[in-house]
Design an enzyme around this catalytic site. Structure first.
Site, mmCIF file in Angstrom:
data_model
loop_
_atom_site.group_PDB
_atom_site.id
_atom_site.type_symbol
_atom_site.label_atom_id
_atom_site.label_comp_id
_atom_site.label_asym_id
_atom_site.label_seq_id
_atom_site.Cartn_x
_atom_site.Cartn_y
_atom_site.Cartn_z
ATOM 1 N N TYR A 254 0.819 -1.206 0.000
ATOM 2 C CA TYR A 254 0.000 0.000 0.000
ATOM 3 C C TYR A 254 0.855 1.259 0.000
ATOM 4 C CZ TYR A 254 -2.864 3.732 2.036
ATOM 5 O OH TYR A 254 -3.483 4.933 2.290
ATOM 6 N N LYS A 258 1.620 3.932 -3.047
ATOM 7 C CA LYS A 258 1.202 5.324 -2.839
ATOM 8 C C LYS A 258 2.404 6.264 -2.966
ATOM 9 C CE LYS A 258 -2.360 6.813 -1.667
ATOM 10 N NZ LYS A 258 -3.505 7.372 -2.449
#
Length: 504
Positions: A254, A258
């Site tokens: 994640y 990002k």
């Protein structure tokens, strides 16, 4: 009251006159919001509709095949939520429906695709002609997501949103919502600064990551793999790339994807005004539209609920570490204020940490203390109909201590059960398999959450603090110093989780 506020009640105009800066910034604006069905996006949209009835249009992008199905999804997953009850009460059902039909345009699409997957040519041209501000809230937050999905949404999806914004005739700003944890596993004071791309010499090459994913997909297709086999292979790829990501300090897929998304925005923005908002761990609403609204179990809520159900005796974490929490309505407020501050400035490339660790830290040891006080006074009801009695909650400060605890209390008894099952076949077979699966799941989740519960960083918010001082607007408060954590957790957040998540 001006005549151009059809069917809206007077308090809208009162707020407009009280808070001229941000509310007037939203006046007559056309805004694209991606990821519109997400938790933060809902709060952001509700805030705009509630405080500025004269917003021109809100284009809300959701994953759906048609405009009709997009509207249906928006109604079910956004507008019919309890979050909108204040707006519904003030306007009434008929006026709210009329208001929504005038202001909200559902857009079926997908940010992982070119042109955001907006296939309708006329709609796409209309958006490019009228959109003033683009707000990218879309993101995949699964820590161990399939690599192609996480990369497509979090990394190249961000670039697709930027390219879409560049096609707009009069773009004033791209506001991108990231996460404070793109910093990786660093400790100390973490500054609000943009990320630099690491290319070549064995370091991170974003285009190489995409090429690897494409080659993998092609190989899986050529091997005629099933959907399940493809999903498993791409999850495995994500874990392999995670090993590489950890070399650069990112703990999971994640934050890795990002971070790469932020890098692409910085490298390709050109003269596009860019604001990156990095919230920390988002919790329930502090005050607006009412305290305690939340959707789904957020980062700390699984721990709170498991403890309330009597299923959690210990937790990994440094009791003295700072757990950076921030209510969702404060994040939405910060987004509006930051957008108003930087609209139309081609030099703008600002990063804002929106959290509490610097101004009003929440200490991890407070979590079990507040949870115990709440559940002893307001116990959950067990399956047998009797109140659940919560026990002492132990925080284990290192992974070694946690592993030892699990081994002594769970794994050794499980091995004894296995031995009994060998001596008396099938006597406890199902029970053994169930407990073994639960232990492996817990250890997997601990491995994923370990970087956060043992986090040693403090998010500097000098940019956010300057923004608060320069634009003092009560209606758009995002100052964490006003939060009394004891009162908020016991009287707002935990009751909100019980009401809006467990009882749904």
């Amino acid at each position: 009251m001006p005549p151009n506020l059809p069917f809206h009640i007077s308090y809208f105009f009162i707020e407009l006159t009280m808070e001229p800066n941000c509310v007037q910034f939203l006046h007559n604006k056309t805004i694209l919001v991606t990821g519109a069905s997400g938790f933060l996006a809902k709060v952001f949209v509700e805030k705009i509709l509630r405080v500025q009835p004269n917003v021109k249009k809100l284009y809300l992008l959701v994953r759906a095949p048609t405009k009709e199905s997009a509207m249906q999804r928006l109604r079910i997953e956004v507008l019919e939520k309890d979050l909108f009850r204040v707006l519904k009460k003030d306007l009434g059902d008929e006026n709210l429906n009329k208001f929504v039909s005038e202001k909200v345009v559902p857009v079926p699409g997908d940010i992982s695709m070119d042109d955001l997957g907006v296939d309708d040519f006329d709609l796409r041209q209309q958006m490019w002609e009228h959109i003033d501000v683009v707000v990218n809230v879309a993101g995949n937050t699964n820590f161990d997501e399939r690599y192609d999905i996480a990369l497509g949404i979090n990394t190249f999806g961000a670039l697709n949103v930027l390219n879409f914004a560049k096609n707009c005739v009069k773009p004033q700003l791209l506001l991108h919502v990231s996460t404070a944890y793109v910093c990786g596993e660093k400790s100390g004071l973490l500054l609000e600064k943009s990320l630099e791309t690491l290319n070549g010499n064995g370091k991170l090459d974003i285009n190489a990551e995409m090429e690897l994913m494409r080659r993998t997909l092609k190989e899986l297709h050529n091997r005629d793999c099933s959907e399940d086999e493809t999903a498993d292979s791409l999850k495995d790829l994500g874990m392999k790339r995670l090993i590489r990501a950890r070399l650069h300090g990112w703990p999971n897929t994640y934050v890795f994807t990002k971070a790469m998304g932020e890098m692409l925005l910085g490298d390709n923005r050109g003269s596009m005004p860019l604001v990156i908002v990095r919230p920390s761990m988002i919790t329930s609403t502090f005050s607006e539209p009412f305290p305690g609204w939340i959707e789904g179990l957020r980062t700390i809520d699984s721990v709170i609920v498991a403890y309330g159900k009597g299923k959690l005796k210990c937790f990994l974490g440094d009791p003295n570490s700072v757990f950076d929490l921030i209510p969702v309505d404060m994040v939405a407020n910060a987004m509006v204020v930051a957008a108003a501050a930087h609209k139309g400035d081609p030099e703008a490339h600002m990063v804002y940490h929106v959290g509490s660790s610097c101004q009003n830290p929440f200490i991890l040891r407070q979590l079990p203390e507040f949870a115990a006080r709440y559940f002893r006074k307001n116990p959950l009801i067990g399956r047998d109909g009797s109140p659940v009695v919560v026990s002492h909650f132990t925080i284990l400060s290192t992974m070694a201590r946690f592993t030892l605890f699990v081994t002594l209390c769970y794994k050794l008894p499980l091995q004894l059960l296995w031995l009994i099952n060998v001596i008396y076949p099938r006597r406890y077979g199902d029970k053994y398999e169930e407990l073994d699966r639960k232990i492996r799941l817990v250890m997997r989740m601990i491995e994923l959450y370990k970087p956060y519960v043992l986090f040693k960083g403090i998010f500097d918010d000098i940019n956010s603090q300057r923004l608060r001082l320069e634009r003092k607007e009560e209606l758009f408060n995002f100052d964490p110093k006003c939060i009394d954590w004891e009162d908020y957790m016991i009287n707002t957040h935990i009751p909100g989780v019980i009401t809006h998540v467990l009882k749904k």
